[in-house]
Design an enzyme around this catalytic site. Structure first.
Site, PDB file in Angstrom:
ATOM      1  CE  LYS A 192      66.391  71.528 -16.314  1.00 21.55           C
ATOM      2  NZ  LYS A 192      65.496  70.627 -17.051  1.00 21.55           N
ATOM      3  CG  ASP A 239      66.282  67.565 -19.604  1.00 20.95           C
ATOM      4  OD1 ASP A 239      66.840  66.772 -18.830  1.00 20.95           O
ATOM      5  OD2 ASP A 239      65.828  68.668 -19.243  1.00 20.95           O
TER       6      ASP A 239
HETATM    7  P1  NAP Z   1      56.937  73.573 -16.977  1.00 22.50           P
HETATM    8  O1  NAP Z   1      57.877  74.263 -17.899  1.00 22.50           O
HETATM    9  O2  NAP Z   1      56.449  74.257 -15.754  1.00 22.50           O
HETATM   10  O3  NAP Z   1      55.640  73.135 -17.853  1.00 22.50           O
HETATM   11  C1  NAP Z   1      54.510  72.586 -17.246  1.00 22.50           C
HETATM   12  C2  NAP Z   1      53.513  72.138 -18.310  1.00 22.50           C
HETATM   13  O4  NAP Z   1      52.391  71.540 -17.651  1.00 22.50           O
HETATM   14  C3  NAP Z   1      52.975  73.292 -19.156  1.00 22.50           C
HETATM   15  O5  NAP Z   1      52.734  72.843 -20.462  1.00 22.50           O
HETATM   16  C4  NAP Z   1      51.660  73.607 -18.431  1.00 22.50           C
HETATM   17  O6  NAP Z   1      50.684  74.230 -19.244  1.00 22.50           O
HETATM   18  C5  NAP Z   1      51.197  72.211 -18.062  1.00 22.50           C
HETATM   19  N1  NAP Z   1      50.219  72.253 -16.990  1.00 22.50           N
HETATM   20  C6  NAP Z   1      50.414  72.636 -15.706  1.00 22.50           C
HETATM   21  N2  NAP Z   1      49.257  72.553 -15.021  1.00 22.50           N
HETATM   22  C7  NAP Z   1      48.308  72.109 -15.879  1.00 22.50           C
HETATM   23  C8  NAP Z   1      46.919  71.826 -15.773  1.00 22.50           C
HETATM   24  N3  NAP Z   1      46.248  71.983 -14.613  1.00 22.50           N
HETATM   25  N4  NAP Z   1      46.276  71.370 -16.865  1.00 22.50           N
HETATM   26  C9  NAP Z   1      46.927  71.219 -18.039  1.00 22.50           C
HETATM   27  N5  NAP Z   1      48.242  71.478 -18.213  1.00 22.50           N
HETATM   28  C10 NAP Z   1      48.938  71.911 -17.143  1.00 22.50           C
HETATM   29  O7  NAP Z   1      57.551  72.203 -16.459  1.00 22.50           O
HETATM   30  P2  NAP Z   1      58.565  71.223 -17.254  1.00 22.50           P
HETATM   31  O8  NAP Z   1      59.951  71.513 -16.817  1.00 22.50           O
HETATM   32  O9  NAP Z   1      58.250  71.271 -18.702  1.00 22.50           O
HETATM   33  O10 NAP Z   1      58.191  69.809 -16.626  1.00 22.50           O
HETATM   34  C11 NAP Z   1      56.979  69.169 -16.976  1.00 22.50           C
HETATM   35  C12 NAP Z   1      56.964  67.749 -16.426  1.00 22.50           C
HETATM   36  O11 NAP Z   1      58.033  66.990 -16.988  1.00 22.50           O
HETATM   37  C13 NAP Z   1      57.127  67.682 -14.910  1.00 22.50           C
HETATM   38  O12 NAP Z   1      56.208  66.740 -14.424  1.00 22.50           O
HETATM   39  C14 NAP Z   1      58.522  67.181 -14.711  1.00 22.50           C
HETATM   40  O13 NAP Z   1      58.652  66.392 -13.554  1.00 22.50           O
HETATM   41  C15 NAP Z   1      58.737  66.331 -15.951  1.00 22.50           C
HETATM   42  N6  NAP Z   1      60.158  66.240 -16.315  1.00 22.50           N
HETATM   43  C16 NAP Z   1      60.758  65.013 -16.273  1.00 22.50           C
HETATM   44  C17 NAP Z   1      62.087  64.884 -16.599  1.00 22.50           C
HETATM   45  C18 NAP Z   1      62.724  63.520 -16.547  1.00 22.50           C
HETATM   46  O14 NAP Z   1      63.952  63.426 -16.520  1.00 22.50           O
HETATM   47  N7  NAP Z   1      61.956  62.459 -16.549  1.00 22.50           N
HETATM   48  C19 NAP Z   1      62.842  66.000 -16.993  1.00 22.50           C
HETATM   49  C20 NAP Z   1      62.201  67.247 -17.049  1.00 22.50           C
HETATM   50  C21 NAP Z   1      60.848  67.348 -16.688  1.00 22.50           C
HETATM   51  P3  NAP Z   1      50.578  75.839 -19.321  1.00 22.50           P
HETATM   52  O15 NAP Z   1      51.609  76.271 -20.305  1.00 22.50           O
HETATM   53  O16 NAP Z   1      49.193  76.093 -19.758  1.00 22.50           O
HETATM   54  O17 NAP Z   1      50.857  76.351 -17.936  1.00 22.50           O
END
Ligand code: NAP
Length: 284
Positions: A74, A111
């Site tokens: 992205k 999104d």
């Molecule tokens: P990302 O940029 O990698 O962010 C991941 C987030 O999760 C960060 O805030 C991270 O915290 C946190 N995290 C990871 N491991 C953790 C742990 N053990 N304990 C606490 N916090 C933790 O990913 P993203 O793109 O934002 O996506 C996040 C979620 O949203 C995913 O599950 C994805 O499937 C979902 N999503 C859904 C849609 C939809 O259309 N429904 C669209 C986009 C994303 P740190 O900053 O501390 O690492």
């Protein structure tokens, strides 16, 4: 100079990422292509991260209408755009490319739109300004969700992230509306909230459950988890058991596809019961 596509041309679009075969986007778009009897197709585009530039630059040469972009492509893809929508600029990532008639590339991020629309689908009288909104996570999805909640009228956002610095950076963009709390205070940060949003990856099929006690969350609060694999995360399950209205991320996925389809094919599609059934069937 690129050739103008004629209106009878077969139109192609797809979703670019790696891995990508798990993406349900082809089911969504090909359903609508069928509904509207378009001469078009939408497919998986498996592209390695070091090939993103060549692939994105090839979209116009291939005569494609555009494509969706998923992780981890992205941010890289955004740097290749000739034009970015205001939301894509704010979020700092794109999830949709629209190839223009002159071959130039426009980048969008749908999104946030998809997120707000998914809430309204489930609760038509939903409002963003009925009380504090507690958001867990500060990654890419959180950025889109926070900006769209603010645009929808949210005035009191509590943001908590395991790595506090990322939450601070995000809050600094709207300091009067977003307050950062320590990750260790997440249980208490639910007190008096009108809504709880999980944007972390905790609770996904391959991850541990989100470590969160819901005791302080008012029973009137809506719980929203962006995750849709599984459809019911431990958080959604626990929230439902307490009597909360609790939503997964499937509505967000479906709704972000609407403006993309409209931009490529010129028709605003409807998320009908047949489409929902087709998507749900993939979880069996
Ligand atoms: P990302 O940029 O990698 O962010 C991941 C987030 O999760 C960060 O805030 C991270 O915290 C946190 N995290 C990871 N491991 C953790 C742990 N053990 N304990 C606490 N916090 C933790 O990913 P993203 O793109 O934002 O996506 C996040 C979620 O949203 C995913 O599950 C994805 O499937 C979902 N999503 C859904 C849609 C939809 O259309 N429904 C669209 C986009 C994303 P740190 O900053 O501390 O690492």
């Amino acid at each position: 100079m690129h050739r103008m596509p004629d209106s009878n041309q077969f139109k192609l679009a797809g979703v670019m990422g790696m891995p990508i075969i798990q993406s349900r986007s082809p089911i969504i778009h090909n359903h609508w292509i069928g509904v509207h009897q378009l001469k078009a197709a939408y497919g998986h585009l498996p592209v390695q991260i070091d090939q993103v530039e060549a692939a994105v630059r090839g979209l116009a040469a291939l005569g494609m209408a555009g494509c969706n972009i998923t992780l981890p492509h992205k941010v890289k893809a955004m740097t290749l755009m000739d034009h970015l929508s205001p939301m894509a600029q704010r979020v700092g990532a794109i999830n949709c490319i629209v190839v223009q008639a002159d071959g130039s590339l426009h980048g969008h991020n749908h999104d946030g739109y998809g997120y707000i629309q998914s809430l309204k689908d489930e609760k038509p009288d939903w409002r963003a300004d009925t009380g504090p909104i507690t958001i867990l996570g500060a990654g890419g999805a959180a950025r889109a969700v926070i900006f769209s909640l603010i645009d929808a009228g949210a005035r009191d956002i509590r943001l908590l992230n395991r790595s506090r610095d990322k939450a601070e950076q995000l809050a600094a963009l709207n300091p009067s509306l977003v307050q950062v709390h320590e990750w260790s205070e997440r249980h208490a940060a639910l007190g008096g909230a009108a809504m709880l949003v999980n944007t972390t990856s905790q609770g996904m099929y391959d991850q541990a459950a989100l470590d969160l006690q819901l005791d302080d969350l008012p029973l009137s609060a809506m719980v929203s988890d962006l995750i849709y694999v599984p459809l019911e995360t431990p958080l959604v399950k626990a929230a439902k058991a307490r009597g909360h209205m609790a939503l997964n991320g499937l509505g967000m996925l479906l709704n972000q596809a609407v403006p993309a389809f409209e931009a490529w094919f010129g028709i605003k599609p409807v998320i009908d019961a047949v489409l929902r059934q087709k998507i749900l069937a993939t979880f069996n």
